[in-house]
Design a protein around this motif. Structure first.
Motif, PDB file in Angstrom:
ATOM      1  N   LEU A  24     -16.492  16.629 -19.254  1.00  0.00           N
ATOM      2  CA  LEU A  24     -15.824  15.547 -19.665  1.00  0.00           C
ATOM      3  C   LEU A  24     -15.750  14.648 -19.195  1.00  0.00           C
ATOM      4  CD1 LEU A  24     -16.517  13.869 -22.831  1.00  0.00           C
ATOM      5  CD2 LEU A  24     -13.724  14.907 -22.743  1.00  0.00           C
ATOM      6  N   LEU A  25     -14.456  14.565 -18.410  1.00  0.00           N
ATOM      7  CA  LEU A  25     -14.114  13.590 -18.154  1.00  0.00           C
ATOM      8  C   LEU A  25     -14.635  13.014 -16.908  1.00  0.00           C
ATOM      9  CD1 LEU A  25     -10.363  14.652 -17.421  1.00  0.00           C
ATOM     10  CD2 LEU A  25     -10.954  12.862 -19.323  1.00  0.00           C
ATOM     11  N   ALA A  26     -15.267  14.090 -15.894  1.00  0.00           N
ATOM     12  CA  ALA A  26     -16.702  13.542 -14.716  1.00  0.00           C
ATOM     13  C   ALA A  26     -17.467  12.820 -15.480  1.00  0.00           C
ATOM     14  CB  ALA A  26     -16.996  15.126 -14.362  1.00  0.00           C
ATOM     15  N   ARG A  27     -17.998  13.290 -17.220  1.00  0.00           N
ATOM     16  CA  ARG A  27     -19.531  12.434 -17.733  1.00  0.00           C
ATOM     17  C   ARG A  27     -18.459  10.899 -18.140  1.00  0.00           C
ATOM     18  NH1 ARG A  27     -23.075  14.273 -21.725  1.00  0.00           N
ATOM     19  NH2 ARG A  27     -24.241  12.110 -23.024  1.00  0.00           N
ATOM     20  N   ALA A  28     -17.169  10.924 -18.725  1.00  0.00           N
ATOM     21  CA  ALA A  28     -17.030   9.324 -18.719  1.00  0.00           C
ATOM     22  C   ALA A  28     -16.462   8.573 -17.621  1.00  0.00           C
ATOM     23  CB  ALA A  28     -15.824   9.902 -20.027  1.00  0.00           C
ATOM     24  N   ARG A  29     -16.083   9.161 -16.489  1.00  0.00           N
ATOM     25  CA  ARG A  29     -15.614   8.229 -16.183  1.00  0.00           C
ATOM     26  C   ARG A  29     -17.201   7.889 -14.730  1.00  0.00           C
ATOM     27  NH1 ARG A  29     -11.082   9.797 -10.779  1.00  0.00           N
ATOM     28  NH2 ARG A  29     -12.890   8.253  -9.088  1.00  0.00           N
ATOM     29  N   ALA A  30     -18.317   8.390 -15.441  1.00  0.00           N
ATOM     30  CA  ALA A  30     -20.047   7.870 -14.433  1.00  0.00           C
ATOM     31  C   ALA A  30     -19.807   6.485 -15.348  1.00  0.00           C
ATOM     32  CB  ALA A  30     -20.914   9.232 -14.516  1.00  0.00           C
ATOM     33  N   GLU A  31     -20.513   7.246 -17.190  1.00  0.00           N
ATOM     34  CA  GLU A  31     -20.512   6.023 -18.176  1.00  0.00           C
ATOM     35  C   GLU A  31     -19.145   4.386 -17.467  1.00  0.00           C
ATOM     36  OE1 GLU A  31     -21.339   9.080 -21.487  1.00  0.00           O
ATOM     37  OE2 GLU A  31     -19.689   7.688 -21.291  1.00  0.00           O
ATOM     38  N   ALA A  32     -18.326   4.948 -17.461  1.00  0.00           N
ATOM     39  CA  ALA A  32     -17.710   3.413 -17.096  1.00  0.00           C
ATOM     40  C   ALA A  32     -17.586   3.243 -15.907  1.00  0.00           C
ATOM     41  CB  ALA A  32     -16.197   4.041 -17.568  1.00  0.00           C
ATOM     42  N   THR A  33     -17.726   4.057 -14.588  1.00  0.00           N
ATOM     43  CA  THR A  33     -18.221   3.655 -13.642  1.00  0.00           C
ATOM     44  C   THR A  33     -19.959   2.553 -13.511  1.00  0.00           C
ATOM     45  OG1 THR A  33     -17.796   4.941 -12.167  1.00  0.00           O
ATOM     46  CG2 THR A  33     -19.207   3.231 -11.376  1.00  0.00           C
ATOM     47  N   ALA A  34     -20.438   2.933 -14.440  1.00  0.00           N
ATOM     48  CA  ALA A  34     -21.338   1.791 -15.056  1.00  0.00           C
ATOM     49  C   ALA A  34     -21.866   0.951 -15.274  1.00  0.00           C
ATOM     50  CB  ALA A  34     -22.593   2.819 -15.546  1.00  0.00           C
ATOM     51  N   TYR A  35     -20.618   0.274 -15.797  1.00  0.00           N
ATOM     52  CA  TYR A  35     -19.739  -1.114 -16.739  1.00  0.00           C
ATOM     53  C   TYR A  35     -19.089  -1.735 -15.548  1.00  0.00           C
ATOM     54  CZ  TYR A  35     -21.857   0.393 -21.206  1.00  0.00           C
ATOM     55  OH  TYR A  35     -23.374   1.444 -22.293  1.00  0.00           O
ATOM     56  N   GLY A  36     -18.483  -1.093 -15.006  1.00  0.00           N
ATOM     57  CA  GLY A  36     -18.036  -1.807 -14.071  1.00  0.00           C
ATOM     58  C   GLY A  36     -16.575  -1.360 -13.233  1.00  0.00           C
ATOM     59  N   VAL A  37     -16.247  -0.663 -14.287  1.00  0.00           N
ATOM     60  CA  VAL A  37     -14.852  -0.191 -14.262  1.00  0.00           C
ATOM     61  C   VAL A  37     -14.159   0.517 -12.625  1.00  0.00           C
ATOM     62  CG1 VAL A  37     -13.901   2.006 -14.698  1.00  0.00           C
ATOM     63  CG2 VAL A  37     -14.631   0.387 -16.623  1.00  0.00           C
ATOM     64  N   ARG A  38     -13.558   0.037 -12.048  1.00  0.00           N
ATOM     65  CA  ARG A  38     -13.373   0.827 -10.970  1.00  0.00           C
ATOM     66  C   ARG A  38     -11.924   1.692 -10.907  1.00  0.00           C
ATOM     67  NH1 ARG A  38     -15.143  -2.211  -6.267  1.00  0.00           N
ATOM     68  NH2 ARG A  38     -14.457  -0.053  -4.957  1.00  0.00           N
ATOM     69  N   PHE A  39     -12.026   3.041 -10.001  1.00  0.00           N
ATOM     70  CA  PHE A  39     -11.240   3.778 -10.380  1.00  0.00           C
ATOM     71  C   PHE A  39      -9.930   4.197  -7.882  1.00  0.00           C
ATOM     72  CE2 PHE A  39     -11.675   5.982 -13.723  1.00  0.00           C
ATOM     73  CZ  PHE A  39     -12.664   5.351 -14.185  1.00  0.00           C
ATOM     74  N   ALA A  40      -8.973   4.275  -8.636  1.00  0.00           N
ATOM     75  CA  ALA A  40      -8.564   4.270  -7.713  1.00  0.00           C
ATOM     76  C   ALA A  40      -7.505   5.539  -7.321  1.00  0.00           C
ATOM     77  CB  ALA A  40      -7.346   3.714  -7.635  1.00  0.00           C
ATOM     78  N   GLU A  41      -7.843   6.679  -6.551  1.00  0.00           N
ATOM     79  CA  GLU A  41      -6.974   7.996  -7.126  1.00  0.00           C
ATOM     80  C   GLU A  41      -5.348   8.047  -6.617  1.00  0.00           C
ATOM     81  OE1 GLU A  41      -9.233  10.461  -8.158  1.00  0.00           O
ATOM     82  OE2 GLU A  41     -10.431   8.318  -7.709  1.00  0.00           O
ATOM     83  N   ALA A  42      -4.729   7.179  -7.665  1.00  0.00           N
ATOM     84  CA  ALA A  42      -3.297   7.331  -7.300  1.00  0.00           C
ATOM     85  C   ALA A  42      -2.224   7.507  -8.627  1.00  0.00           C
ATOM     86  CB  ALA A  42      -2.672   5.639  -6.558  1.00  0.00           C
ATOM     87  N   ALA A  43      -1.259   7.270  -8.532  1.00  0.00           N
ATOM     88  CA  ALA A  43      -0.273   7.567  -8.992  1.00  0.00           C
ATOM     89  C   ALA A  43       0.312   5.843  -9.653  1.00  0.00           C
ATOM     90  CB  ALA A  43       0.647   9.004  -9.785  1.00  0.00           C
ATOM     91  N   ALA A  44       0.709   5.418 -10.277  1.00  0.00           N
ATOM     92  CA  ALA A  44       1.691   4.499 -10.697  1.00  0.00           C
ATOM     93  C   ALA A  44       3.346   4.756 -11.106  1.00  0.00           C
ATOM     94  CB  ALA A  44       1.452   3.431 -11.947  1.00  0.00           C
ATOM     95  N   ILE A  45       3.923   4.586 -10.248  1.00  0.00           N
ATOM     96  CA  ILE A  45       5.710   4.996 -10.037  1.00  0.00           C
ATOM     97  C   ILE A  45       6.170   4.050 -10.349  1.00  0.00           C
ATOM     98  CG2 ILE A  45       4.703   6.733  -7.719  1.00  0.00           C
ATOM     99  CD1 ILE A  45       5.950   4.491  -6.251  1.00  0.00           C
ATOM    100  N   ALA A  46       6.097   2.769 -10.098  1.00  0.00           N
ATOM    101  CA  ALA A  46       7.022   1.391 -10.683  1.00  0.00           C
ATOM    102  C   ALA A  46       6.195  -0.008 -11.511  1.00  0.00           C
ATOM    103  CB  ALA A  46       7.844   1.381 -10.290  1.00  0.00           C
ATOM    104  N   ALA A  47       6.410  -0.537 -12.577  1.00  0.00           N
ATOM    105  CA  ALA A  47       6.082  -1.636 -12.331  1.00  0.00           C
ATOM    106  C   ALA A  47       7.270  -2.859 -12.776  1.00  0.00           C
ATOM    107  CB  ALA A  47       5.169  -1.586 -14.188  1.00  0.00           C
ATOM    108  N   ASP A  48       6.672  -3.965 -12.350  1.00  0.00           N
ATOM    109  CA  ASP A  48       7.288  -5.536 -12.426  1.00  0.00           C
ATOM    110  C   ASP A  48       7.276  -6.789 -13.345  1.00  0.00           C
ATOM    111  OD1 ASP A  48      10.015  -5.278 -10.902  1.00  0.00           O
ATOM    112  OD2 ASP A  48       7.864  -4.697  -9.451  1.00  0.00           O
ATOM    113  N   ARG A  49       7.364  -6.699 -14.372  1.00  0.00           N
ATOM    114  CA  ARG A  49       7.098  -8.307 -14.399  1.00  0.00           C
ATOM    115  C   ARG A  49       7.068  -9.110 -14.095  1.00  0.00           C
ATOM    116  NH1 ARG A  49       5.425  -8.562 -19.700  1.00  0.00           N
ATOM    117  NH2 ARG A  49       6.150  -7.165 -20.978  1.00  0.00           N
ATOM    118  N   LEU A  50       5.943  -9.803 -14.077  1.00  0.00           N
ATOM    119  CA  LEU A  50       5.403 -11.594 -13.362  1.00  0.00           C
ATOM    120  C   LEU A  50       5.914 -12.738 -13.860  1.00  0.00           C
ATOM    121  CD1 LEU A  50       2.566 -10.643 -11.228  1.00  0.00           C
ATOM    122  CD2 LEU A  50       4.758 -10.079 -10.839  1.00  0.00           C
TER     123      LEU A  50
END
Length: 340
Positions: free
Chosen positions: A77-103
């Protein structure tokens, strides 16, 4: 500029330079995150998805209750959903978010575990949760196989078989009564937890056995199937599946870094897990510009429900961005001198 063009400017944490920008950063690539990403991309937003590669249901071989995908492997399911999103221009990065700051402009700078960072105007956090399993030897390795938690996900597959319910918290009796719908051979392993006379009576009325003594290990068949649970006195309670209610901890490093506290889930005076508070309809959190969807905010939600939450949150994010665009366009229009 198209979605794909915008996304090409922010390849994400996998090799991205600090300051790469997208309109929406989706943190998490499970059903909720992918549902949100797909919806936002179809709304012509630039979207980057951070995928840590650790979905909650990874140990499960099949998922159920998702119309059209009943019995499918969650990874398919995830592979199919990922392929569908990619077809619309979504990009993916193989990483985990560990922190964030408000700009200063109201957006966010999210730092990832590979040392890179991404700037985004809005965040959709769909990082899910971690199941906290009891420390019973051999149990963790069988999680999602014949150590189960949800009858709506797995009950049909073990119907009419001998099942044991391991008491790990205040919902143990409820679990035993619930699983009785799928089998009339249920044993509640009390595991040191007290039962009231009323609970004993209700269990007996429905033919649910109760075994005393602490669980100490699992018994397996020669072909590696679950055969029973061993108790401290050496007794073995025969069962072909073991039901366990895990604790859970929200994966919320990004949100806590931004100052959003976790909320404890308490059942009958016992804390069973942590979640992130979010509006159940829109996914909006108390932090402006940040939405949450899926198990990080709704720990008991199934895959189909998590996907729906992601879609609803995406619609709310798009509406929020449109409101900003209206304000900007109106201000620019008013500032433009009228032509004679």
């Amino acid at each position: 500029m198209t979605n794909a063009d915008r996304a090409d400017e922010a390849t994400g944490a996998a090799g991205a330079e600090a300051g790469a920008e997208v309109e929406v950063l989706v943190v998490g690539a499970g059903a909720a995150g992918l549902g949100g990403a797909l919806t936002l991309a179809r709304a012509r937003r630039s979207v980057l998805v951070l995928d840590s590669g650790s979905p909650r249901n990874a140990p499960a071989r099949h998922m159920h209750g998702y119309p059209g995908f009943d019995g499918a492997n969650p990874a398919e399911l995830l592979a199919r959903a990922r392929a569908e999103a990619t077809a619309y221009g979504v990009r993916f990065a193989e990483a985990a978010a560990i922190a964030a700051d408000r700009l200063p402009d109201g957006g966010f700078l999210v730092r990832c575990d590979d040392g890179s960072s991404v700037r985004a105007a809005r965040l959709l956090v769909a990082t899910g949760l971690v199941d906290v399993l009891p420390e019973l030897p051999g149990l963790a390795g069988r999680w999602g196989r014949d150590v189960l938690h949800c009858p709506y996900c797995h009950g049909w597959e073990v119907r009419d078989r001998p099942l044991a319910v391991l008491a790990t918290g205040p919902t143990a009796v409820h679990q035993a009564q619930l699983w009785r719908q799928w089998s009339d051979r249920i044993t509640l392993l009390r595991n040191g937890r007290p039962l009231t006379p009323e609970q004993y009576g209700e269990l007996a009325a429905r033919g649910i056995a109760v075994a005393d003594g602490a669980a100490t290990g699992l018994r397996l068949t020669p072909d590696d199937r679950l055969a029973g649970v061993e108790l401290a006195d050496g007794t073995v309670v025969a069962c072909e599946a073991l039901v366990v209610a895990p604790g859970f901890a929200a994966r919320a490093a990004v949100l806590t870094a931004l100052g959003l506290p976790l909320t404890e889930v308490v059942r009958e005076g016992q804390t069973v897990g942590t979640v992130v508070d979010a509006d159940p309809n829109t996914g909006a959190t108390a932090l402006p510009g940040v939405w949450a969807a899926g198990n990080v905010t709704a720990p008991f939600e199934k895959v189909v429900g998590a996907a729906a939450q992601g879609v609803r949150a995406a619609a709310a994010i798009n509406a929020d961005l449109i409101a900003v665009e209206i304000r900007r366009a109106t201000g620019a229009h008013r500032a433009t001198p009228a032509t004679p």
